[in-house]
Design a protein around this motif. Structure first.
Motif, short mmCIF file in Angstrom:
data_model
loop_
_atom_site.label_atom_id
_atom_site.label_comp_id
_atom_site.label_asym_id
_atom_site.label_seq_id
_atom_site.Cartn_x
_atom_site.Cartn_y
_atom_site.Cartn_z
N MET A 84 0.85 -1.21 0.00
CA MET A 84 0.00 0.00 0.00
C MET A 84 0.88 1.25 0.00
SD MET A 84 -3.26 0.85 0.08
CE MET A 84 -3.27 2.45 -0.71
N ALA A 85 1.91 1.25 0.87
CA ALA A 85 2.82 2.41 0.94
C ALA A 85 3.55 2.59 -0.40
CB ALA A 85 3.82 2.23 2.08
N LEU A 86 3.91 1.47 -1.02
CA LEU A 86 4.63 1.55 -2.30
C LEU A 86 3.70 2.03 -3.43
CD1 LEU A 86 6.92 -1.62 -2.22
CD2 LEU A 86 7.47 0.74 -1.65
N ALA A 87 2.40 1.70 -3.32
CA ALA A 87 1.44 2.20 -4.31
C ALA A 87 1.38 3.72 -4.27
CB ALA A 87 0.05 1.60 -4.05
N ILE A 88 1.37 4.28 -3.05
CA ILE A 88 1.33 5.74 -2.90
C ILE A 88 2.63 6.35 -3.42
CG2 ILE A 88 1.21 7.63 -1.22
CD1 ILE A 88 -0.45 5.56 0.52
N ARG A 89 3.76 5.72 -3.06
CA ARG A 89 5.06 6.23 -3.51
C ARG A 89 5.14 6.24 -5.04
NH1 ARG A 89 10.15 4.40 -4.88
NH2 ARG A 89 11.82 5.82 -4.23
N ALA A 90 4.62 5.16 -5.66
CA ALA A 90 4.66 5.09 -7.12
C ALA A 90 3.89 6.26 -7.73
CB ALA A 90 4.09 3.75 -7.59
N MET A 91 2.71 6.60 -7.13
CA MET A 91 1.93 7.70 -7.69
C MET A 91 2.60 9.05 -7.42
SD MET A 91 -0.42 8.46 -9.66
CE MET A 91 -1.54 7.08 -9.94
N GLN A 92 3.35 9.16 -6.31
CA GLN A 92 4.13 10.38 -6.06
C GLN A 92 5.15 10.59 -7.17
OE1 GLN A 92 5.59 9.44 -2.06
NE2 GLN A 92 4.26 11.01 -1.18
N LEU A 93 5.63 9.47 -7.72
CA LEU A 93 6.61 9.53 -8.80
C LEU A 93 5.93 9.53 -10.17
CD1 LEU A 93 9.10 6.93 -7.28
CD2 LEU A 93 9.48 9.39 -7.48
N GLY A 94 4.58 9.50 -10.17
CA GLY A 94 3.85 9.52 -11.43
C GLY A 94 3.84 8.20 -12.17
N ASN A 95 4.18 7.12 -11.49
CA ASN A 95 4.26 5.80 -12.13
C ASN A 95 2.94 5.06 -11.95
OD1 ASN A 95 4.88 3.29 -13.07
ND2 ASN A 95 6.88 3.19 -12.08
N LYS A 96 2.02 5.26 -12.88
CA LYS A 96 0.66 4.72 -12.76
C LYS A 96 0.65 3.20 -12.73
CE LYS A 96 -3.31 4.14 -15.71
NZ LYS A 96 -3.84 4.45 -17.04
N ASN A 97 1.46 2.57 -13.59
CA ASN A 97 1.45 1.11 -13.65
C ASN A 97 1.90 0.49 -12.34
OD1 ASN A 97 0.38 0.62 -16.14
ND2 ASN A 97 2.36 0.78 -17.20
N ALA A 98 2.96 1.06 -11.73
CA ALA A 98 3.44 0.53 -10.45
C ALA A 98 2.37 0.70 -9.38
CB ALA A 98 4.73 1.24 -10.04
N THR A 99 1.64 1.82 -9.40
CA THR A 99 0.54 2.02 -8.44
C THR A 99 -0.50 0.92 -8.61
OG1 THR A 99 0.87 4.40 -8.41
CG2 THR A 99 -1.28 3.59 -7.69
N ILE A 100 -0.89 0.67 -9.87
CA ILE A 100 -1.91 -0.34 -10.14
C ILE A 100 -1.48 -1.70 -9.60
CG2 ILE A 100 -3.01 -1.68 -11.98
CD1 ILE A 100 -3.19 0.97 -13.56
N TRP A 101 -0.23 -2.10 -9.91
CA TRP A 101 0.21 -3.44 -9.48
C TRP A 101 0.35 -3.54 -7.98
CZ3 TRP A 101 -1.05 -7.23 -12.13
CH2 TRP A 101 -1.08 -7.15 -13.53
N ASN A 102 0.80 -2.46 -7.34
CA ASN A 102 0.88 -2.49 -5.88
C ASN A 102 -0.50 -2.53 -5.22
OD1 ASN A 102 3.66 -2.49 -4.77
ND2 ASN A 102 3.91 -0.73 -6.10
N LEU A 103 -1.47 -1.84 -5.82
CA LEU A 103 -2.84 -1.90 -5.28
C LEU A 103 -3.42 -3.31 -5.48
CD1 LEU A 103 -4.41 1.54 -6.32
CD2 LEU A 103 -3.71 0.81 -4.05
N VAL A 104 -3.14 -3.91 -6.64
CA VAL A 104 -3.61 -5.28 -6.88
C VAL A 104 -3.00 -6.23 -5.85
CG1 VAL A 104 -3.48 -7.22 -8.49
CG2 VAL A 104 -4.08 -4.95 -9.34
N ALA A 105 -1.69 -6.05 -5.59
CA ALA A 105 -1.02 -6.90 -4.59
C ALA A 105 -1.65 -6.70 -3.21
CB ALA A 105 0.47 -6.57 -4.55
N THR A 106 -1.95 -5.45 -2.86
CA THR A 106 -2.56 -5.17 -1.56
C THR A 106 -3.92 -5.86 -1.46
OG1 THR A 106 -1.50 -2.99 -1.67
CG2 THR A 106 -3.14 -3.31 0.05
N LEU A 107 -4.71 -5.76 -2.54
CA LEU A 107 -6.02 -6.42 -2.55
C LEU A 107 -5.86 -7.94 -2.40
CD1 LEU A 107 -8.38 -4.87 -5.27
CD2 LEU A 107 -8.75 -5.05 -2.81
N GLY A 108 -4.88 -8.50 -3.12
CA GLY A 108 -4.66 -9.94 -3.05
C GLY A 108 -4.28 -10.38 -1.64
N LEU A 109 -3.40 -9.61 -0.99
CA LEU A 109 -2.97 -9.95 0.37
C LEU A 109 -4.13 -9.79 1.35
CD1 LEU A 109 0.52 -8.25 0.17
CD2 LEU A 109 0.13 -10.69 0.60
N ALA A 110 -4.95 -8.76 1.15
CA ALA A 110 -6.12 -8.58 2.02
C ALA A 110 -7.07 -9.76 1.86
CB ALA A 110 -6.83 -7.27 1.67
N GLY A 111 -7.24 -10.22 0.62
CA GLY A 111 -8.08 -11.40 0.37
C GLY A 111 -7.50 -12.64 1.04
#
Lengths: 215, 141
Positions: A84-111
């Motif tokens: 989750m923290a890395l998803a935010i960091r990726a968006m701070q750097l403007g890296n949309k794809n990294a944000t998406i994959w980190n959010l997907v990973a967060t969702l998967g881990l929550a599941g």
């Protein structure tokens, strides 16, 4: 992107700067988290009372919880906090794809967390280690074993509801990220979602030793 | 874009910091499980809560950016913890010290647990689990 008045489109008209809008959102979010701490606080207080009254019961009953599954869930939640923290960091750097994959990973881990919780719950349902008057299990030494399982189900249950709420919010953020709603200049909703998700992790960091690791 | 756009961007924490903090958190999880297998008596709870507090602080300071953010947010979090501490401390003072004022007897909470229907028959669980506050004396009868 700007509108006619020269405001960026993400900036509501009653704020003068992006920074001011973000600070307002953060104050509001932290005040909400304060109420969350106090919401769980009532249950932590109930836990303290019952553990002080029935120390032997807590010791005996906790051995019916699977420390391996609890520890696994702790690792899963900490890792999800990292992604989750890395998803935010990726968006701070403007890296949309990294944000998406980190959010997907967060969702998967929550599941994963919820699946493990489901395995634990269904095992207890099967044995009749249920809260209050639904308790039918007879294998715990000492009196009032249903007290332990009542407080266990209430605290982990409320926490589980928060995990589900977090997953819904993270899923919403995932959708908005794919729709290009966020950028390196504006990612406040993802950051607020992150704060909520880290609080869910914080609560579990205390629940794990209190239920699974009673000496 | 014009001058309204903020020029100072948010503090971006290096990737290595996030990975280090996550590693410490996972290591402390291992430590807290390991240390629980050793019997320190009442200190097991103290040790477990200390490790949990360290882990929680790391999450709050780094993952939640409190170390880098305006300190107002940290104060809000600390206020919630202070009031929670007051809440639990004073409740425990009450529930643990009330016996010094009122006469209390150990007993079990019998209502609403079907297990007692089966267990009371052989009276295996009835009786002397100590330091339990009697539910009837709690209700002031």
């Amino acid at each position: 992107m700007s509108n006619a008045e020269g405001h960026p489109t993400h900036l509501a008209h009653h704020f003068s700067t992006t920074e001011q809008q973000k600070d307002s959102a953060k104050i509001g979010m932290w005040l909400f988290l304060l109420t969350e701490v106090l919401l769980f606080g009532g249950l932590f207080c109930a836990y303290a009372i019952f553990r002080a009254w029935y120390p032997d019961l807590f010791h005996n009953a906790h051995s019916f919880l699977d420390t391996g599954l609890g520890a696994t869930n702790t690792v899963v939640l900490i890792t999800s906090s990292l992604t989750m923290a890395l998803a935010i960091r990726a968006m701070q750097l403007g890296n949309k794809n990294a944000t998406i994959w980190n959010l997907v990973a967060t969702l998967g881990l929550a599941g994963t967390f919820l699946v493990i919780k489901y395995i634990e719950y269904s095992h207890k349902f099967h044995l009749g280690q249920l809260p209050g008057k639904y308790y039918t299990f007879t294998g715990v030494e000492g009196g009032n074993p249903h007290i332990f399982f009542s407080i266990y189900f209430m605290m982990t249950g409320l926490h589980g509801i928060h995990v589900i709420a977090g997953m819904i919010t993270i899923g919403w953020m995932l959708y908005r990220t794919t729709k290009n709603h966020f950028s390196a200049e504006y990612y406040t909703p993802i950051e607020m979602t992150g704060l909520y998700w880290h609080l869910v992790d914080l609560i579990w960091i205390f629940l794990f030793p209190l239920f699974y690791l009673i000496g | 874009m014009n001058g309204n756009e903020s020029t100072h961007s948010a503090h971006i924490i290096p990737l290595s910091v996030y990975l280090t903090i996550a590693s410490i958190l996972l290591f402390l999880t291992f430590v807290t499980v390991w240390v629980a297998s050793i019997n320190f008596g009442a200190y097991n709870l103290v040790i477990a809560m200390f490790i949990a507090a360290v882990k929680a602080s790391l999450v709050a300071l780094f993952f939640m950016h409190l170390k880098y953010d305006n300190k107002v947010y940290m104060i809000i979090l600390l206020i919630s913890i202070i009031f929670l501490a007051i809440f639990i401390t004073f409740t425990m003072l009450d529930t643990l010290q009330r016996g010094a004022i009122y006469d209390q007897k150990a007993g079990q909470i019998r209502e609403s647990a079907t297990m007692y229907d089966t267990v009371n028959a052989d009276s295996a669980l009835v009786g002397d689990s100590a330091n339990i506050v009697d539910s009837t004396s709690m209700s002031g009868k």
